[in-house]
Motif scaffolding. Structure first.
Motif, PDB file in Angstrom:
ATOM      1  N   LEU A 259      23.248 -16.991 -54.978  1.00 26.57           N
ATOM      2  CA  LEU A 259      23.514 -15.600 -55.358  1.00 26.57           C
ATOM      3  C   LEU A 259      23.269 -14.715 -54.139  1.00 26.57           C
ATOM      4  O   LEU A 259      22.445 -15.041 -53.275  1.00 26.57           O
ATOM      5  N   ILE A 260      23.982 -13.580 -54.082  1.00 29.16           N
ATOM      6  CA  ILE A 260      23.821 -12.644 -52.983  1.00 29.16           C
ATOM      7  C   ILE A 260      23.487 -11.264 -53.526  1.00 29.16           C
ATOM      8  O   ILE A 260      24.146 -10.785 -54.460  1.00 29.16           O
TER       9      ILE A 260
ATOM     10  N   MET B 269      15.217 -25.173 -56.174  1.00 23.64           N
ATOM     11  CA  MET B 269      15.151 -23.822 -56.709  1.00 23.64           C
ATOM     12  C   MET B 269      16.310 -22.996 -56.149  1.00 23.64           C
ATOM     13  O   MET B 269      16.760 -23.242 -55.024  1.00 23.64           O
ATOM     14  N   PRO B 270      16.816 -22.020 -56.900  1.00 22.89           N
ATOM     15  CA  PRO B 270      17.974 -21.231 -56.455  1.00 22.89           C
ATOM     16  C   PRO B 270      17.678 -20.465 -55.168  1.00 22.89           C
ATOM     17  O   PRO B 270      16.572 -19.969 -54.972  1.00 22.89           O
ATOM     18  N   GLU B 271      18.683 -20.387 -54.315  1.00 23.98           N
ATOM     19  CA  GLU B 271      18.550 -19.642 -53.060  1.00 23.98           C
ATOM     20  C   GLU B 271      19.313 -18.330 -53.161  1.00 23.98           C
ATOM     21  O   GLU B 271      20.471 -18.302 -53.594  1.00 23.98           O
ATOM     22  N   ILE B 272      18.672 -17.249 -52.769  1.00 22.83           N
ATOM     23  CA  ILE B 272      19.277 -15.917 -52.824  1.00 22.83           C
ATOM     24  C   ILE B 272      19.334 -15.341 -51.414  1.00 22.83           C
ATOM     25  O   ILE B 272      18.341 -15.374 -50.675  1.00 22.83           O
ATOM     26  N   LEU B 273      20.494 -14.821 -51.043  1.00 23.91           N
ATOM     27  CA  LEU B 273      20.670 -14.159 -49.757  1.00 23.91           C
ATOM     28  C   LEU B 273      20.579 -12.654 -49.958  1.00 23.91           C
ATOM     29  O   LEU B 273      21.370 -12.071 -50.706  1.00 23.91           O
TER      30      LEU B 273
ATOM     31  N   TYR C   7      12.134 -18.196 -56.270  1.00 25.42           N
ATOM     32  CA  TYR C   7      13.407 -18.309 -55.556  1.00 25.42           C
ATOM     33  C   TYR C   7      13.182 -18.578 -54.071  1.00 25.42           C
ATOM     34  O   TYR C   7      12.187 -18.138 -53.488  1.00 25.42           O
ATOM     35  N   THR C   8      14.135 -19.287 -53.473  1.00 30.15           N
ATOM     36  CA  THR C   8      14.191 -19.403 -52.025  1.00 30.15           C
ATOM     37  C   THR C   8      15.001 -18.229 -51.497  1.00 30.15           C
ATOM     38  O   THR C   8      16.041 -17.894 -52.071  1.00 30.15           O
ATOM     39  N   VAL C   9      14.551 -17.608 -50.425  1.00 30.95           N
ATOM     40  CA  VAL C   9      15.178 -16.377 -49.954  1.00 30.95           C
ATOM     41  C   VAL C   9      15.595 -16.496 -48.496  1.00 30.95           C
ATOM     42  O   VAL C   9      14.848 -17.032 -47.659  1.00 30.95           O
ATOM     43  N   ARG C  10      16.796 -16.002 -48.197  1.00 30.99           N
ATOM     44  CA  ARG C  10      17.235 -15.792 -46.820  1.00 30.99           C
ATOM     45  C   ARG C  10      17.591 -14.312 -46.681  1.00 30.99           C
ATOM     46  O   ARG C  10      17.998 -13.671 -47.663  1.00 30.99           O
ATOM     47  N   ARG C  11      17.469 -13.792 -45.486  1.00 33.56           N
ATOM     48  CA  ARG C  11      17.741 -12.372 -45.275  1.00 33.56           C
ATOM     49  C   ARG C  11      18.754 -12.181 -44.157  1.00 33.56           C
ATOM     50  O   ARG C  11      18.768 -12.900 -43.160  1.00 33.56           O
TER      51      ARG C  11
ATOM     52  N   SER D  30      14.231  -4.881 -48.045  1.00 35.01           N
ATOM     53  CA  SER D  30      14.486  -6.310 -47.884  1.00 35.01           C
ATOM     54  C   SER D  30      13.200  -7.117 -48.014  1.00 35.01           C
ATOM     55  O   SER D  30      13.169  -8.169 -48.673  1.00 35.01           O
ATOM     56  N   ALA D  31      12.122  -6.626 -47.392  1.00 30.86           N
ATOM     57  CA  ALA D  31      10.843  -7.330 -47.466  1.00 30.86           C
ATOM     58  C   ALA D  31      10.282  -7.319 -48.886  1.00 30.86           C
ATOM     59  O   ALA D  31       9.720  -8.324 -49.356  1.00 30.86           O
ATOM     60  N   MET D  32      10.430  -6.189 -49.573  1.00 30.39           N
ATOM     61  CA  MET D  32       9.954  -6.090 -50.954  1.00 30.39           C
ATOM     62  C   MET D  32      10.707  -7.074 -51.853  1.00 30.39           C
ATOM     63  O   MET D  32      10.111  -7.769 -52.683  1.00 30.39           O
ATOM     64  N   LEU D  33      12.014  -7.133 -51.671  1.00 32.25           N
ATOM     65  CA  LEU D  33      12.824  -8.062 -52.462  1.00 32.25           C
ATOM     66  C   LEU D  33      12.435  -9.502 -52.171  1.00 32.25           C
ATOM     67  O   LEU D  33      12.303 -10.321 -53.092  1.00 32.25           O
ATOM     68  N   GLU D  34      12.250  -9.825 -50.895  1.00 34.09           N
ATOM     69  CA  GLU D  34      11.884 -11.195 -50.532  1.00 34.09           C
ATOM     70  C   GLU D  34      10.557 -11.591 -51.176  1.00 34.09           C
ATOM     71  O   GLU D  34      10.421 -12.692 -51.735  1.00 34.09           O
ATOM     72  N   GLU D  35       9.567 -10.715 -51.110  1.00 37.93           N
ATOM     73  CA  GLU D  35       8.261 -11.034 -51.681  1.00 37.93           C
ATOM     74  C   GLU D  35       8.354 -11.248 -53.188  1.00 37.93           C
ATOM     75  O   GLU D  35       7.809 -12.218 -53.735  1.00 37.93           O
ATOM     76  N   THR D  36       9.057 -10.347 -53.881  1.00 34.75           N
ATOM     77  CA  THR D  36       9.171 -10.463 -55.337  1.00 34.75           C
ATOM     78  C   THR D  36       9.936 -11.708 -55.742  1.00 34.75           C
ATOM     79  O   THR D  36       9.528 -12.445 -56.656  1.00 34.75           O
ATOM     80  N   LEU D  37      11.049 -11.964 -55.084  1.00 33.18           N
ATOM     81  CA  LEU D  37      11.868 -13.134 -55.424  1.00 33.18           C
ATOM     82  C   LEU D  37      11.124 -14.432 -55.131  1.00 33.18           C
ATOM     83  O   LEU D  37      11.182 -15.384 -55.917  1.00 33.18           O
ATOM     84  N   THR D  38      10.421 -14.470 -54.010  1.00 37.54           N
ATOM     85  CA  THR D  38       9.642 -15.662 -53.668  1.00 37.54           C
ATOM     86  C   THR D  38       8.549 -15.909 -54.702  1.00 37.54           C
ATOM     87  O   THR D  38       8.318 -17.053 -55.128  1.00 37.54           O
ATOM     88  N   ASN D  39       7.896 -14.844 -55.128  1.00 36.66           N
ATOM     89  CA  ASN D  39       6.845 -14.965 -56.148  1.00 36.66           C
ATOM     90  C   ASN D  39       7.403 -15.417 -57.495  1.00 36.66           C
ATOM     91  O   ASN D  39       6.655 -15.916 -58.347  1.00 36.66           O
ATOM     92  N   ASN D  40       8.711 -15.215 -57.691  1.00 36.72           N
ATOM     93  CA  ASN D  40       9.351 -15.644 -58.941  1.00 36.72           C
ATOM     94  C   ASN D  40      10.084 -16.973 -58.801  1.00 36.72           C
ATOM     95  O   ASN D  40      10.901 -17.327 -59.655  1.00 36.72           O
TER      96      ASN D  40
END
Length: 222
Positions: free
Chosen positions: A48-49, A1-5, A26-30, A14-24
């Motif tokens: 993607l960044i 799955m795509p990883e987004i930084l 995506y793998t997320v790094r912060r 940042s936490a809101m974005l991580e939760e939404t992206l993970t639920n959709n």
């Protein structure tokens, strides 16, 4: 799955974005500073960044030129057109103003990732009646082949790899410089004019629009 930084020093955003992206899916790094993001990029390459500008240490504007071959969506409270133009010219793929709509951001992310996948995996690019064969270096409009110069071909290929997106002038010059060192900021307008003319001569249609002060894009179908 795509990883987004996600690079944003606001812990809540940042936490809101991580939760939404993970639920959709995506793998997320912060990263919470430009310096931390640079360290992450030295160890891995996300797909993607999402980049805030007002970062401690290395700012978003300073970090952007150091990011290579990764689409960057700037997310910033700066709403001035001059800020947006400068960042698009500086290499950003897209710009979203805070506060933003999450569904719109998700759509913009999907567009960028789709464009990246198409650029990397497709040997024949298609847009409306235009087909560009990457392997054969040929361009056809409908059933007619269009003879392009090396520079015209490189410009069209880049625009077709980014359908529906404005490609900044300086980005065009940078991306095609290896194959077409003769293209400069002064001559780019001439190359695009000639490319438009050749495409229109075959189909009678305009395919390329100028976005004043920024760059060029393929017309939306009407």
């Amino acid at each position: 799955m795509p990883e987004i930084l996600i690079t944003d020093d606001d812990v809540h955003i940042s936490a809101m974005l991580e939760e939404t992206l993970t639920n959709n899916g995506y793998t997320v790094r912060r990263a919470f500073s430009g310096t931390e993001a640079l360290l992450v990029l030295s160890q891995s390459k996300p797909d993607l960044i999402l980049l805030d500008l007002m970062l401690p240490g290395l700012s978003g504007e300073e970090l952007l030129p150091k990011i290579k071959d990764i689409p960057v969506i700037v997310i910033s409270a700066k709403a001035d057109v001059s800020d947006k133009v400068g960042l698009l010219l500086g290499g950003a793929a897209d710009y979203v103003t805070k506060p933003f709509d999450m569904d719109e951001l998700l759509a913009r992310i999907a567009v960028q990732l789709r464009s990246k996948a198409n650029a990397g995996n497709t040997s024949v690019l298609s847009y409306r009646e235009i087909k560009l064969d990457v392997a054969a270096h040929t361009v056809t409009v409908g059933d007619s082949e269009v003879k392009l110069t090396r520079t015209e071909y490189a410009i069209l290929k880049l625009l077709m790899q980014n359908p529906g997106q404005v490609v900044p002038k300086l980005t065009i010059i940078e991306k095609i410089s290896t194959d077409t060192p003769d293209c400069t900021e002064d001559s780019l307008k001439i190359h695009v004019h000639n490319l438009r003319k050749k495409l229109k001569a075959v189909s009678g249609r305009e395919y390329i629009s100028s976005v004043w002060g920024i760059g060029f894009m393929l017309n939306e179908e009407t």
